[in-house]
Design a protein around this motif. Structure first.
Motif, short mmCIF file in Angstrom:
data_model
loop_
_atom_site.label_atom_id
_atom_site.label_comp_id
_atom_site.label_asym_id
_atom_site.label_seq_id
_atom_site.Cartn_x
_atom_site.Cartn_y
_atom_site.Cartn_z
N PRO A 2 25.71 105.41 31.94
CA PRO A 2 25.75 105.05 29.86
C PRO A 2 26.62 105.54 29.45
O PRO A 2 27.34 107.07 29.63
N ALA A 3 27.32 105.02 28.73
CA ALA A 3 28.73 106.17 27.63
C ALA A 3 28.39 107.20 27.13
O ALA A 3 27.19 107.28 27.56
N PHE A 4 29.59 108.17 27.24
CA PHE A 4 29.67 109.22 27.08
C PHE A 4 28.16 109.79 27.90
O PHE A 4 27.90 111.35 27.92
N SER A 5 28.23 109.17 28.85
CA SER A 5 28.00 110.07 29.74
C SER A 5 28.39 110.41 31.54
O SER A 5 28.87 109.38 31.69
N THR A 6 28.19 110.84 32.56
CA THR A 6 28.72 111.16 33.47
C THR A 6 28.09 111.92 34.62
O THR A 6 26.99 112.10 34.02
N SER A 7 28.49 111.13 35.89
CA SER A 7 27.56 112.26 37.21
C SER A 7 29.06 112.98 38.16
O SER A 7 29.35 112.27 38.02
N ASP A 8 28.09 113.32 38.71
CA ASP A 8 28.86 113.85 40.01
C ASP A 8 28.74 112.97 41.62
O ASP A 8 27.83 111.84 41.26
#
Length: 159
Positions: A2-8
């Motif tokens: 989702p917006a404003f999130s990240t993942s490896d």
């Protein structure tokens, strides 16, 4: 993610960016008085004598001689000064403007009452010349006709 999130790469888990937390459906800013850096999974309260704005990545230590106040949203500065947030999420104790004061009972700069004045950075106001504030009086009064006083006087004298 989702917006404003990240993942490896290759991960099925998303993490909200610094200064934000997951509320179950989306990333929201950490509340004022809390923070979240890149090593944390949730927002945490600012330590004692420090403050933060909404969405903070770190807390800001209050200046020497001041304490945190209002759920760690602002610093309580020494008398005659008031906490001011700057545009870059830093802040400082700034002198109250002339014609205002801040004593130990208030948290904001307050205008001087009628017939009184103050320079910038004052903890109290002083009666103007030709006025007085006697014992047990809460405000300045004009001297009676035929009398005068210097600024800050408790009484008037015959002219």
């Amino acid at each position: 993610c989702p917006a404003f999130s990240t993942s490896d790469a290759g991960s099925d888990h998303c993490e909200c960016k610094e200064g934000m937390f997951w509320n179950g459906t989306r990333c929201l800013n950490c509340l004022p008085g809390t923070y979240k850096d890149e090593m944390m999974s949730a927002c945490a309260d600012c330590p004692r004598f420090s403050v933060s704005l909404e969405g903070a990545r770190q807390c800001l230590k209050c200046p020497p001689g001041s304490t945190d106040l209002d759920n760690k949203r602002v610093c309580r500065c020494p008398g005659g000064t008031v906490w001011t947030w700057n545009t870059n999420s830093s802040g400082s104790c700034s002198p109250c403007p002339a014609e205002t004061f801040r004593d130990s009972q208030t948290y904001v700069c307050t205008p001087c009452p009628t017939l009184s004045t103050s320079p910038a950075g004052s903890k109290s106001c002083t009666c103007l010349p030709d006025t007085y504030k006697g014992p047990n009086m809460t405000s300045c009064s004009l001297c009676p006709v035929g009398t005068s006083s210097e600024a800050g006087s408790e009484f008037c004298i015959c002219s």
